[in-house]
Design a protein around this motif. Sequence first.
Motif: not given
Length: 268
Positions: A13-19, A41-50, A52-53, A55-64
């Motif tokens: 939630r902190q990362l979601f709001e920071a963005r 990765y667990a934090i990342q997945r929880a952020w993705v869920a926020l 999506l909730a 109204g955003r959509r996943v368009r793909g992925h990045k590899i670093g």
Amino acid sequence: MALAPELINTLARQLFEARQQRQSLRQFSRQHSEMTLADGYAIQRAWVALELAAGRRVRGHKIGLTSRAMQLSSQIDEPDYAPLMDDMLFEPGGDIPIDRFIAPRVEVELAFILGRDLQGPGVTLFDVLAATEWVTPAIEIIDARLEQFDRDTRAPRKVFDTIADFAACAGIVMGGRPVRVDSHDLRWIGAMLFKNGVIEETGLAAGVLNHPAMGIVWLANKLAAHGEGLKAGEVVLAGSFTRPTPAVAGDSFHVDYGPLGVVAFRFA
């Protein structure tokens, strides 16, 4: 995982709001020294869920972290990954609002647009090439919702922080000339990055795991552990083959990919 599920949701939630608010947070690894890769990765997945909730959509992925030098500096022996959200895609040739970011930097990459699904385990280089509809020049805009260097100690963030922070992904600009995978030796695709007319970086796509499609092989097999895969129509950023170049308001970027054309934009 070392962190409790409630804490993981709080940090997401902190990362979601920071963005949303364009504000940097202190590194999570400094506050929670027990943090692991799995927690990131667990934090990342929880952020993705926020996202999506909201109204955003996943368009793909990045590899670093695809280069050996970056893996050694991050004390990790494999790449990392994160989602590309739909509001991270920007059109080439125009202005990109600098206030969308906190401390933007740009990297030179190739983007793979998939024509069919890829589901691991057991995905090979040949599977990735067969599933790819187009390869196109791309620029990734990276950012730091978690501080790259601590504001007091100047200590660099750890890989756990970067993974939690969408692997630093904040934007992507695709352009130039899309090509089929069999039209070029993808390892030898090169690029020259100019900032404000001055050449800053050059590189070859072979710098990404010896072949830019190898990162996608790794990702497809990595996602299989979570019961996930790559979908037709998704964009996959294969990994940078230049060092990050910092940007401020007014900076213009022009990346020449030779026979694959040019990607250009300006931070306004």
